[in-house]
Design a protein around this motif. Structure first.
Motif, PDB file in Angstrom:
ATOM      1  N   TYR A   1      44.090  73.112  -2.103  1.00  0.00           N
ATOM      2  CA  TYR A   1      42.732  72.571  -2.164  1.00  0.00           C
ATOM      3  C   TYR A   1      42.612  71.620  -3.354  1.00  0.00           C
ATOM      4  CZ  TYR A   1      37.736  72.183  -2.962  1.00  0.00           C
ATOM      5  OH  TYR A   1      36.476  71.677  -3.184  1.00  0.00           O
ATOM      6  N   PHE A   2      43.052  72.065  -4.515  1.00  0.00           N
ATOM      7  CA  PHE A   2      42.912  71.248  -5.717  1.00  0.00           C
ATOM      8  C   PHE A   2      43.816  70.020  -5.693  1.00  0.00           C
ATOM      9  CE2 PHE A   2      41.140  75.262  -7.240  1.00  0.00           C
ATOM     10  CZ  PHE A   2      39.966  74.794  -7.813  1.00  0.00           C
ATOM     11  N   TYR A   3      44.986  70.137  -5.137  1.00  0.00           N
ATOM     12  CA  TYR A   3      45.911  69.007  -5.143  1.00  0.00           C
ATOM     13  C   TYR A   3      45.563  67.938  -4.107  1.00  0.00           C
ATOM     14  CZ  TYR A   3      48.403  70.950  -8.945  1.00  0.00           C
ATOM     15  OH  TYR A   3      48.695  71.424 -10.211  1.00  0.00           O
ATOM     16  N   ARG A   4      44.599  68.199  -3.252  1.00  0.00           N
ATOM     17  CA  ARG A   4      44.090  67.165  -2.339  1.00  0.00           C
ATOM     18  C   ARG A   4      43.035  66.297  -3.020  1.00  0.00           C
ATOM     19  NH1 ARG A   4      43.248  71.099   2.650  1.00  0.00           N
ATOM     20  NH2 ARG A   4      42.131  72.057   0.969  1.00  0.00           N
ATOM     21  N   ILE A   5      42.539  66.735  -4.171  1.00  0.00           N
ATOM     22  CA  ILE A   5      41.498  66.004  -4.907  1.00  0.00           C
ATOM     23  C   ILE A   5      42.167  64.958  -5.802  1.00  0.00           C
ATOM     24  CG2 ILE A   5      39.646  66.253  -6.617  1.00  0.00           C
ATOM     25  CD1 ILE A   5      39.295  69.145  -5.516  1.00  0.00           C
ATOM     26  N   GLU A   6      41.575  63.777  -5.825  1.00  0.00           N
ATOM     27  CA  GLU A   6      42.107  62.685  -6.646  1.00  0.00           C
ATOM     28  C   GLU A   6      41.827  62.932  -8.129  1.00  0.00           C
ATOM     29  OE1 GLU A   6      43.736  59.853  -5.484  1.00  0.00           O
ATOM     30  OE2 GLU A   6      43.732  60.817  -3.514  1.00  0.00           O
ATOM     31  N   GLU A   7      42.692  62.364  -8.966  1.00  0.00           N
ATOM     32  CA  GLU A   7      42.456  62.375 -10.408  1.00  0.00           C
ATOM     33  C   GLU A   7      41.330  61.396 -10.724  1.00  0.00           C
ATOM     34  OE1 GLU A   7      43.462  64.351 -12.584  1.00  0.00           O
ATOM     35  OE2 GLU A   7      45.326  65.173 -11.861  1.00  0.00           O
ATOM     36  N   PRO A   8      40.548  61.575 -11.761  1.00  0.00           N
ATOM     37  CA  PRO A   8      40.603  62.604 -12.795  1.00  0.00           C
ATOM     38  C   PRO A   8      39.877  63.894 -12.413  1.00  0.00           C
ATOM     39  CG  PRO A   8      38.878  61.075 -13.368  1.00  0.00           C
ATOM     40  CD  PRO A   8      39.518  60.563 -12.077  1.00  0.00           C
ATOM     41  N   ALA A   9      39.234  63.897 -11.239  1.00  0.00           N
ATOM     42  CA  ALA A   9      38.482  65.084 -10.829  1.00  0.00           C
ATOM     43  C   ALA A   9      39.384  66.308 -10.715  1.00  0.00           C
ATOM     44  CB  ALA A   9      37.771  64.826  -9.499  1.00  0.00           C
ATOM     45  N   ARG A  10      40.610  66.124 -10.226  1.00  0.00           N
ATOM     46  CA  ARG A  10      41.531  67.261 -10.069  1.00  0.00           C
ATOM     47  C   ARG A  10      41.745  67.964 -11.396  1.00  0.00           C
ATOM     48  NH1 ARG A  10      47.248  65.621  -8.685  1.00  0.00           N
ATOM     49  NH2 ARG A  10      46.245  64.901  -6.800  1.00  0.00           N
ATOM     50  N   SER A  11      42.089  67.222 -12.428  1.00  0.00           N
ATOM     51  CA  SER A  11      42.350  67.834 -13.744  1.00  0.00           C
ATOM     52  C   SER A  11      41.113  68.534 -14.289  1.00  0.00           C
ATOM     53  CB  SER A  11      42.822  66.774 -14.738  1.00  0.00           C
ATOM     54  OG  SER A  11      44.064  66.261 -14.337  1.00  0.00           O
ATOM     55  N   THR A  12      39.971  67.921 -14.109  1.00  0.00           N
ATOM     56  CA  THR A  12      38.721  68.517 -14.591  1.00  0.00           C
ATOM     57  C   THR A  12      38.440  69.828 -13.877  1.00  0.00           C
ATOM     58  OG1 THR A  12      37.839  66.314 -15.066  1.00  0.00           O
ATOM     59  CG2 THR A  12      36.245  68.118 -14.895  1.00  0.00           C
TER      60      THR A  12
END
Length: 115
Positions: free
Chosen positions: A7-18
């Motif tokens: 789920y988290f790795y489908r989100i683009e950076e910088p949102a993923r890291s946050t």
């Protein structure tokens, strides 16, 4: 990779890291009682096996948010109800520092409603 990590790795950076940082902080805030599960395709955090909060994305606001259970009992000016019955959301602005103190104050308040 487990489904929660996916789920988290489908989100683009910088949102993923946050969001990964926020996830880590929530889980570390009470390692004995806060657990994580994937429900409805979303990362849910539970306190003593009862719903606490979850992370999601608002298409309306174009922002990620934390949705808190027992929102109908929470009174915080930054929380939005938007027609939800049991949840209120806190929008996360990726351009600003996370309001960690507010988030953990709300989590603590929600925990008081969980029996």
């Amino acid at each position: 990779m487990n489904p929660i990590q996916e789920y988290f790795y489908r989100i683009e950076e910088p949102a993923r890291s946050t969001l990964l940082f926020l996830r880590k902080k929530i889980l570390e805030s009470d390692v004995e009682y806060i657990t994580e599960t994937l429900s409805f395709g979303l990362p849910f955090f539970k306190y003593k096996k009862k719903m606490l909060c979850y992370l999601y994305y608002s298409k309306k606001y174009q922002k990620h948010y934390i949705s808190f259970y027992h929102g109908d009992k929470l009174v915080h000016p930054q929380l939005l109800q938007e027609g939800r019955k049991k949840f209120k959301i806190l929008l996360i602005d990726m351009e600003e520092d996370l309001p960690l103190e507010l988030i953990f104050n709300i989590i603590h308040e929600v925990k008081t409603y969980i029996k």
